[in-house]
Scaffold this motif. Sequence first.
Motif, PDB file in Angstrom:
ATOM      1  N   PHE A   1      -9.866   0.986 -11.967  1.00  0.00           N
ATOM      2  CA  PHE A   1      -9.650  -0.319 -11.637  1.00  0.00           C
ATOM      3  C   PHE A   1     -10.646  -1.357 -11.554  1.00  0.00           C
ATOM      4  O   PHE A   1     -10.600  -2.557 -11.555  1.00  0.00           O
ATOM      5  CB  PHE A   1      -8.899  -0.409 -10.109  1.00  0.00           C
ATOM      6  CG  PHE A   1      -7.451   0.192 -10.224  1.00  0.00           C
ATOM      7  CD1 PHE A   1      -6.444  -0.570 -10.677  1.00  0.00           C
ATOM      8  CD2 PHE A   1      -7.140   1.543  -9.878  1.00  0.00           C
ATOM      9  CE1 PHE A   1      -5.058  -0.067 -10.647  1.00  0.00           C
ATOM     10  CE2 PHE A   1      -5.739   2.013  -9.826  1.00  0.00           C
ATOM     11  CZ  PHE A   1      -4.957   1.149 -10.423  1.00  0.00           C
TER      12      PHE A   1
ATOM     13  N   ASP B   1      -2.099   2.348  -6.120  1.00  0.00           N
ATOM     14  CA  ASP B   1      -2.592   2.438  -7.440  1.00  0.00           C
ATOM     15  C   ASP B   1      -1.348   2.400  -8.442  1.00  0.00           C
ATOM     16  O   ASP B   1      -1.429   1.800  -9.450  1.00  0.00           O
ATOM     17  CB  ASP B   1      -3.576   3.511  -7.753  1.00  0.00           C
ATOM     18  CG  ASP B   1      -3.150   4.898  -7.212  1.00  0.00           C
ATOM     19  OD1 ASP B   1      -1.832   5.029  -6.643  1.00  0.00           O
ATOM     20  OD2 ASP B   1      -3.888   5.894  -7.349  1.00  0.00           O
TER      21      ASP B   1
ATOM     22  N   ALA C   1       0.434  -0.871  -8.374  1.00  0.00           N
ATOM     23  CA  ALA C   1      -0.518  -1.921  -9.044  1.00  0.00           C
ATOM     24  C   ALA C   1      -0.474  -2.133 -10.545  1.00  0.00           C
ATOM     25  O   ALA C   1      -0.599  -3.128 -11.035  1.00  0.00           O
ATOM     26  CB  ALA C   1      -1.916  -1.528  -8.613  1.00  0.00           C
TER      27      ALA C   1
ATOM     28  N   GLU D   1     -11.712  -0.952  -5.125  1.00  0.00           N
ATOM     29  CA  GLU D   1     -11.015   0.316  -5.320  1.00  0.00           C
ATOM     30  C   GLU D   1     -11.376   1.210  -4.290  1.00  0.00           C
ATOM     31  O   GLU D   1     -12.495   1.896  -4.537  1.00  0.00           O
ATOM     32  CB  GLU D   1     -11.289   0.887  -6.979  1.00  0.00           C
ATOM     33  CG  GLU D   1     -10.375   2.163  -7.014  1.00  0.00           C
ATOM     34  CD  GLU D   1     -10.741   2.641  -8.343  1.00  0.00           C
ATOM     35  OE1 GLU D   1     -10.119   3.696  -8.964  1.00  0.00           O
ATOM     36  OE2 GLU D   1     -11.384   1.993  -9.268  1.00  0.00           O
TER      37      GLU D   1
ATOM     38  N   SER E   1      -6.664   3.998  -4.227  1.00  0.00           N
ATOM     39  CA  SER E   1      -6.450   4.859  -5.272  1.00  0.00           C
ATOM     40  C   SER E   1      -6.490   6.451  -4.998  1.00  0.00           C
ATOM     41  O   SER E   1      -7.653   7.051  -4.729  1.00  0.00           O
ATOM     42  CB  SER E   1      -7.815   4.704  -6.075  1.00  0.00           C
ATOM     43  OG  SER E   1      -7.751   5.196  -7.182  1.00  0.00           O
TER      44      SER E   1
ATOM     45  N   ILE F   1      -7.131  -1.377  -3.617  1.00  0.00           N
ATOM     46  CA  ILE F   1      -6.493  -0.634  -4.181  1.00  0.00           C
ATOM     47  C   ILE F   1      -6.725   0.524  -3.750  1.00  0.00           C
ATOM     48  O   ILE F   1      -7.679   1.154  -3.667  1.00  0.00           O
ATOM     49  CB  ILE F   1      -6.700  -0.638  -5.869  1.00  0.00           C
ATOM     50  CG1 ILE F   1      -6.580  -1.684  -6.653  1.00  0.00           C
ATOM     51  CG2 ILE F   1      -5.889   0.694  -6.431  1.00  0.00           C
ATOM     52  CD1 ILE F   1      -5.570  -2.097  -6.714  1.00  0.00           C
TER      53      ILE F   1
ATOM     54  N   THR G   1      -8.198  -7.761  -2.854  1.00  0.00           N
ATOM     55  CA  THR G   1      -7.447  -6.604  -3.203  1.00  0.00           C
ATOM     56  C   THR G   1      -7.793  -5.496  -2.974  1.00  0.00           C
ATOM     57  O   THR G   1      -9.051  -5.242  -3.633  1.00  0.00           O
ATOM     58  CB  THR G   1      -6.855  -6.960  -4.838  1.00  0.00           C
ATOM     59  OG1 THR G   1      -6.336  -8.083  -5.015  1.00  0.00           O
ATOM     60  CG2 THR G   1      -5.984  -5.579  -5.121  1.00  0.00           C
TER      61      THR G   1
ATOM     62  N   GLN H   1      -2.693  -2.609  -2.007  1.00  0.00           N
ATOM     63  CA  GLN H   1      -1.949  -2.101  -3.189  1.00  0.00           C
ATOM     64  C   GLN H   1      -2.054  -0.916  -3.359  1.00  0.00           C
ATOM     65  O   GLN H   1      -3.010  -0.263  -3.242  1.00  0.00           O
ATOM     66  CB  GLN H   1      -2.561  -2.955  -4.504  1.00  0.00           C
ATOM     67  CG  GLN H   1      -2.015  -2.852  -5.361  1.00  0.00           C
ATOM     68  CD  GLN H   1      -0.197  -3.376  -5.324  1.00  0.00           C
ATOM     69  OE1 GLN H   1      -0.083  -4.441  -5.084  1.00  0.00           O
ATOM     70  NE2 GLN H   1       0.691  -2.445  -5.744  1.00  0.00           N
TER      71      GLN H   1
ATOM     72  N   SER I   1       0.903  -1.120  -0.067  1.00  0.00           N
ATOM     73  CA  SER I   1      -0.207  -0.006  -0.140  1.00  0.00           C
ATOM     74  C   SER I   1       0.883   1.053   0.022  1.00  0.00           C
ATOM     75  O   SER I   1       0.301   2.306  -0.413  1.00  0.00           O
ATOM     76  CB  SER I   1      -0.869  -0.010   1.095  1.00  0.00           C
ATOM     77  OG  SER I   1      -0.442  -0.118   2.454  1.00  0.00           O
TER      78      SER I   1
END
Length: 518
Positions: free
Chosen positions: A473, A408, A411, A510, A434, A432, A430, A406, A356
Motif C-alpha cells: 500500500f 486492506d 481498500a 500501512e 494490513s 490501512i 488513511t 480501512q 476497518s
Amino acid sequence: MNGAHSLLTTLVGNGVDVCFANPGTSEMHFVAALDTVPQMRGVLTLFEGVATGAADGFARMADKPAIVLLHLGPGLGNGLANLHNARRAHVPMVVVVGDHATYHKKYDAPLESDIDALARTVSGWVRRTLDTAEIAIDATDAVTASRTGVVSTLILPADVSWSDAELIEPDPQDSHLPVVDDDAVRDAVTALTSGSPTVLLIGGDATRIPGLSAAVRIAEATGAKVLCETFPTRLQRGAGVPAVERLAYFAEAAEEQLAGAEHLVLAGAASPVSFFAYPGRASDLVPENCDVHVLAKHCGAAAALQRVADELAPGSVAAVAPATRPPLQSGDLTSFSAAAVVGALLPENAIVVDESNTAGIGIAAATAGAPAHDVLTLTGGAIGYGMPAAIGAAIAAPGRPVLSLQADGSAMYTVSALWTQARENLDVTTVIFSNGVYDILRIELQRVEAANAASPGPKALQLMDLGRPALDFVKIAEGMGVPGRRVTTAEELAAALTAAFTEPGPHLIEAVVPPLAG
C-alpha cells in the motif's frame, strides 16, 4: 444558454454546489458548462464508485446533497455499490446520468442500456428529462426529493443537454422539518413507563447530540436500555457526548443485548435482523413476545425523542462520556494495540470514517473517551466505501481532520480514491489495517457451518488470502501522490499518526497486524 448550463444554474440555486464526477462523451456539455457556473465545484474521480461514495460522505457531513455525474448505464453500474450504501443511510444525493441523444437510442449503440431500471434499484426518485424546457423543473424536483433522504437520479440525454434552454428561477424549497407523531409519542411513553424491560433502539438523525441526549435522559428516567443501530449514518461520540452502545454485528451477540425485552421502541432505526442467515438460527432478532413500537423513522427521530424525554424527564440533563484515553502501547502491532494508539492520539473535532471491519474490533472502545468526534460507518455493508467517503467528508468539513480507518481487502475496491485526495490536497489520514487476508470470511466460514469449516482446504483458503503477491500500500499510495509509510510496531504507528496529523494534505499508513482468525 444550453440545457447543461440551465441544469447547473438550477442546482446551485437550490444550494447544491459540489459535483463528484467521472464523465464521458454524453456529459461533455455538462463538463463545459462548469466553467460558466463558478459556484459549482467539480471534483474528478477515477472510478464511479469513488464518486458515489464521496457524495455519500459529503452528504453525511454537510447535511445537503452533492451531485454525482456518471456516464450512461455502465457508469451508473460501476457506482451502484456505494449508491446502495447511500440508500441504506438515507443520505440526500442527486445523481445525473448522461444518456445517448434521444434520436440515437434506436440504433442500439454499444453503450446502450436500460438506465432507468438500473437507477430504480438504488433510487427513491427517478426521472428522464426529454424536453430542455423541463430541465430546471426536473432538477429542482430532484433536489427536493433528495432532501427527504433518498437518492434522486436524473437521466439527461445528450441532445437535451446541448439544446437551448430558458432559465427558470427555482422556487424556494420546503425546509422538510420533521413532524412528530403524537400517537407514536404516547405509545412510546406507555411502553417506557410500563415497568417491563424495554429497549430503545436509535438511528437516523437521533445519533447526533440532541437525539443521544434525549435517549439517555429517557433511559435514566425509566431504566430502559439504549442501543444504537450497528452501522449508523453519522454518530457523534467521545468526551462530553452522551454515550450509547451499538447493537452488535454478530446475531448471537445482538440477541444477548436484546434478551428479555418486552418492549422495543424504534427511533430512527429499523427493527433488528441478522445480517445473514445461519443454519439453525433465527433471522429476526426481536425477542419472542416483545412488542415493537415505531416512534419515528430516520428523519425526525431526534425531535420525537426530545418530546418523549421532556415528558418523562423534564429539565433533566443527560450524563456524558468522561475524557479518557488509553495509554500508548509498545511492541508489535495487533488490532487492539493499534486501536489504543488511535484512541490515544485522535485529534480534536476529528471525523472518523470507519471501514476497518474485522481488524478495527477495538476502535470503538479505545476512542470512547477521546475528544468529541463524528464517526461515519458502512451503513449498507457494501465494501469500498471508506476512502471515497473520506473525500466527501473532508470537502464538506474543511478544517476538520479526517481519519480513514480501512481494511486492506476492501481498500482495493476503491483505492483510486487516494488520487483524488492528493489532487484536492485533502487533510485525510488513511490507516490501512494490513493483515493480508479476508479475515471476516475466515470467521464466517466457521459460522455458516460449511463443510470442513474447521480445517478448510487449499482451494477455500486461497479465496480468502491476499498474498501471492502481497499488496504494497505504500507504493500504491506514492504512485497516486500520497506519501505513505509502513509500520509494524505501536511506537511506529504513534510516530506516523503524529506526523500525519501535523502535516497538511493526505497521508497513508500501512499498519501491519496479524489476522484475528487462524
